[in-house]
Design a protein around this motif. Sequence first.
Motif, mmCIF file in Angstrom:
data_model
loop_
_atom_site.group_PDB
_atom_site.id
_atom_site.type_symbol
_atom_site.label_atom_id
_atom_site.label_comp_id
_atom_site.label_asym_id
_atom_site.label_seq_id
_atom_site.Cartn_x
_atom_site.Cartn_y
_atom_site.Cartn_z
ATOM 1 N N TRP A 133 20.422 54.624 37.858
ATOM 2 C CA TRP A 133 21.196 55.226 37.560
ATOM 3 C C TRP A 133 21.843 54.659 36.229
ATOM 4 C CZ3 TRP A 133 24.393 58.339 40.938
ATOM 5 C CH2 TRP A 133 23.544 58.630 42.352
ATOM 6 N N SER A 134 22.539 55.843 35.395
ATOM 7 C CA SER A 134 23.812 55.310 34.747
ATOM 8 C C SER A 134 24.680 55.789 34.009
ATOM 9 C CB SER A 134 22.809 56.700 33.398
ATOM 10 O OG SER A 134 21.434 55.904 32.584
ATOM 11 N N ILE A 135 25.667 55.481 33.628
ATOM 12 C CA ILE A 135 27.595 55.790 33.334
ATOM 13 C C ILE A 135 27.251 56.844 31.712
ATOM 14 C CG2 ILE A 135 28.021 53.559 32.937
ATOM 15 C CD1 ILE A 135 30.456 54.176 34.223
ATOM 16 N N TYR A 136 28.533 57.467 32.181
ATOM 17 C CA TYR A 136 28.341 57.355 30.753
ATOM 18 C C TYR A 136 30.724 57.456 30.326
ATOM 19 C CZ TYR A 136 24.163 60.178 29.734
ATOM 20 O OH TYR A 136 22.876 60.104 29.457
ATOM 21 N N LEU A 137 30.772 56.706 29.938
ATOM 22 C CA LEU A 137 32.587 55.905 29.683
ATOM 23 C C LEU A 137 32.958 57.120 29.290
ATOM 24 C CD1 LEU A 137 31.464 52.303 28.757
ATOM 25 C CD2 LEU A 137 31.901 53.419 30.978
ATOM 26 N N PRO A 138 34.785 57.444 29.218
ATOM 27 C CA PRO A 138 35.431 58.000 28.470
ATOM 28 C C PRO A 138 35.530 57.598 27.113
ATOM 29 C CG PRO A 138 36.112 57.497 30.727
ATOM 30 C CD PRO A 138 35.100 55.966 30.526
ATOM 31 N N SER A 139 35.131 56.508 26.829
ATOM 32 C CA SER A 139 35.466 55.441 25.547
ATOM 33 C C SER A 139 34.298 56.291 24.551
ATOM 34 C CB SER A 139 35.813 54.239 25.331
ATOM 35 O OG SER A 139 34.670 53.929 25.632
ATOM 36 N N VAL B 204 21.390 50.478 36.638
ATOM 37 C CA VAL B 204 20.633 49.829 38.117
ATOM 38 C C VAL B 204 19.336 51.098 38.204
ATOM 39 C CG1 VAL B 204 21.445 50.876 39.581
ATOM 40 C CG2 VAL B 204 20.404 48.779 40.374
ATOM 41 N N SER B 205 18.040 50.526 38.126
ATOM 42 C CA SER B 205 16.738 51.127 38.922
ATOM 43 C C SER B 205 16.360 50.570 39.983
ATOM 44 C CB SER B 205 15.894 51.557 37.469
ATOM 45 O OG SER B 205 14.224 51.442 37.707
ATOM 46 N N GLU C 75 25.562 59.711 36.016
ATOM 47 C CA GLU C 75 24.238 60.490 35.701
ATOM 48 C C GLU C 75 23.191 59.551 36.766
ATOM 49 O OE1 GLU C 75 21.560 62.825 32.805
ATOM 50 O OE2 GLU C 75 21.716 60.202 32.141
ATOM 51 N N CYS C 76 22.886 60.283 37.824
ATOM 52 C CA CYS C 76 21.152 60.229 38.022
ATOM 53 C C CYS C 76 20.512 60.357 37.894
ATOM 54 C CB CYS C 76 21.070 60.456 39.810
ATOM 55 S SG CYS C 76 20.363 59.842 40.991
ATOM 56 N N LYS D 35 25.226 64.577 37.319
ATOM 57 C CA LYS D 35 25.653 64.048 36.662
ATOM 58 C C LYS D 35 27.372 64.528 38.116
ATOM 59 C CE LYS D 35 25.300 63.780 32.166
ATOM 60 N NZ LYS D 35 25.508 64.489 30.600
ATOM 61 N N SER D 36 27.780 63.006 38.128
ATOM 62 C CA SER D 36 29.213 63.219 39.024
ATOM 63 C C SER D 36 30.267 62.056 38.530
ATOM 64 C CB SER D 36 29.016 62.640 40.738
ATOM 65 O OG SER D 36 29.869 62.936 40.927
#
Length: 971
Positions: free
Chosen positions: A44-50, A59-60, A106-107, A123-124
């Motif tokens: 799991w990852s994240i794309y921040l608005p900034s 996390v994996s 993102e998964c 992505k969600s």
Amino acid sequence: TGVATGQRQVTVQQGPLYRTEGSHVTLWCKVSGYQGPAEQNFQWSIYLPSAPEREVQIVSTVDPSFPYAIYTQRVRGRGIFVERLQGDAVRLHITELQERDAGQYECHTPNTDERYLGSYSAKSSLSVIPDTLSASMAPQALTLMEGDAVELTCEVSKSTAQHTHLSVGWYLLQEAEEHRAQEILTLSKDFILKPGPSYEQRFLEGDVQLNKVGNTTYKLLIAGVKPSDQGQLYCEAAEWIEDPDGTWQDISSKKTERTSLAVVSQGRDLPVDITAAESSLDEGDTLQLSCVMGVPKSSSRHFRVTWLLNEMEVARVDPHGVLIWEEEYQERAKLGQLQAFKPSNTVYVLTIYKVGLEDKGTYQCSVSEMSTPGDLHSIQSNVSSGIQVNVKPAGHQLRLAVSTSTPQVTVGEPLSLHCEVQGASSPVSLRWWHLPPRHPGRRVLVASVEQDGSWSLGSAYRDGGSRGSLQLEKESPGSFTLVIPSTLGEDDGGQYRCEATEWSRGRNWTERGEAAVTVSSMGKALSSRAGLHATLRSRTATVSYGQSFELFCQVDASYTLEEVPASVQWLFQPSPATGPLQELVQLSPSGTVVWRTAQPHFQGKAQLAKAGTSFKLHIHSALPANQGTYQCEVQVWRRNTLPLGQPAASSSSNAVGIKVVLPESKLQVATKDSSVEIAGGNAAIECRIVFAQNNSQFAVTWYLLPLLAEATPLQIIRASYSSILEYGPEFSSPAQKSRFLSQRVSSNTFQLQILSAAPRDEGRYYCVVEEWLWLVDGWYRLGEGASGRTTLKFRPPGEQLQVESTNHSISAREGEEVTLPCRLQGALQPGTQPSATWFQVRSSGRGSALLSLHQDGSVEYPQERLAARLFLRRRSAGDFSLTLGSVERGDAGAYYCQLQGWTQQSQGKDWDLQALAQSGYTQLITIPPESTVLSRICSSPALLNFILYLPLVLILLLALAVFCWYCKFRK
């Protein structure tokens, strides 16, 4: 090109999602079409608005070093973790959502395929919104009398920018269940009132209400408090949001402070009386006492009954029917000398078989009424007046019985002798004598037991080296056992005499009894391969309740069974079978009886006996619990083998089934058909018992048989013999539960109440009555009877509407739209407003509402998932045809419409139903969509004509080209 079959595809929970700060959030992700191991890994990852282009790893499931620094601490502390749902599906947990957690998640699934093919991530987006929900209630400490009313107010508000719903509920915490709150009543997010299990009946009766006053105020009203309402009450509010996939998710919940409620019981009349079949008895007689409560028979009231002798507790029966004996009475109860049971909820019986002088005195029964069976505190209590029981001494009627479990033994084997003394009113002394067979008239003292219990051995038996250490056992005041561990020779055979002497006031009385024993020489040793076969038989395979029965285990062997140590074990499997055969009881070679714990109800009811090569199991007064499969298992050992060790041979018999037939049911239910016509309001369907046994209880199940020819009965509601309600699947919604009630209006009459009956309730109603009877150890179902059919019809007072009633069918291709006709024939009466409801017939035969047009012009969709595909395109005032868009395969079936005419006396008054009509059935047949090129051509006339004339056009063009070439060549 899309993803083909066999290509990897990753799917994540659909966004955008809105969740409140501080809440526990989950996101699911799954993969399909993959190759390799069944357990896939996820990251799991994240794309921040900034920084929307920059990946931040969270996390994996496979790499502990995967998280970036800003997430490492939360992952290690389980603030963020991944839950594996199955090999190819997981759920991401964020236990306490922070504002910085907003972004696009993102998964990703690492590749395990032979080659890259398909999608490997999805992505969600997740938005973090403020938690604006608040719930408050002023804490109070209330003390009310039973029956008083209480009203509590809860203030709930929110200011969330997104569209959300609220649910508000009231809960009760009691001391006995401090960590498990009882639900009282909840207004759900769908605006439906849902009572908790303990408050369902009171809600249906209108005694428990939840009202919304204004925008933020919710009031709970309990019209008449009961002792069971005592405890801590609080209000809990939850905020719900609808996710893009159509599911509702609670995003916040708040609990208020608690209000303490104490209820002072008013008490109810609880008259208690005690009677005796006979109060003046002789020793050895049977005493039977009855404790009767002067209240109506009702399974909704719960009692604890305690039996007292001279104000000391004898036994107690709790509200669940569990019997508990005081310690000094437990041994007599195990021997079957005492019995306590309840024939009904208001009658309790204590029986003492073979009363003694210690049983005389004043008997009372103490009754405590509980609100519920599990309560620790009573609502009210009462103690009966005392009844004096006198027990007269039976005189000196000393009786004695001598037996042996080893009538034939081989030299070196033990002897076991038993002496049973009865009728003694004072302590006895005992002497065991041996009468040698070769010396008539001579007797040898073996052992003696004095009145004080001390014992001694005769001079010939004091040397324990040869015969071993003799054992003298006093199993009860009148039961004595002598065991000689090892016989020396055939001279140890002969008669053994038991001599008992009772001493009283300087006088004594003596009784004697003898048992014969044969001691044989060694003979041939038992071979480990000796033949052994056991056969089990019974005189009858079916016995009536209360009747005794016997099982015989016949042993056949190639040697004399009496010359070797042998044991028999009885096995039992209840019916219906719940597992393998269980050990019931074992008779050891020494005659010791060992009862197993798997079936404790057999002890005291079963007797074991042996005669030659046959072993007998005798069951007294058969109960339903004695029904099942029996088997015996026989084991033998070599002679003179001490300790016995492993048996030399064993054999298991065939299985024999015993069926216990319950008392015949006398139940008769009225079977005459009838009909009920109503214009509106409530309806009552009656079920009457013509005849039944006086002490029976009844369970009643109500059924609806829709008017459709091939309809199947639908269970509405079942009221058990203990008044527990169970609704059928079609009637389990809170709205249906509040309309259908089962009541017992007299001792032999039940009613089904249908509140606010509507035309959709038309059909044939009937009841099935079950007769239940208490039989010593529990409630048993004796039989059942079904009533006649009562047809419910609606007949409004006005002139009936006319609508086409013939049945017909329509075909429609999947993906297209179809119109189902419903047209009013003739005009409505002046001042009458129409309403219309469309139904689809389910497999059960009952119509399921799809769309309702109300008399005020509003439209309601009971099934929200179909709302986007249903239309009423009224081309005239009397046209109520239904258009179904984008036809699906599941839409096939029968449809019908129901029209109603309503009038209103004046503005603001209620609408009155004046007329109704139902159309015939329209059978919708769905056709699969066309998919071939040829079928598309054939379905298009223009395209078909073009293809037919194409060869002619080509020939003309070719001729024109040749002509032009010829002209050019000539020039």
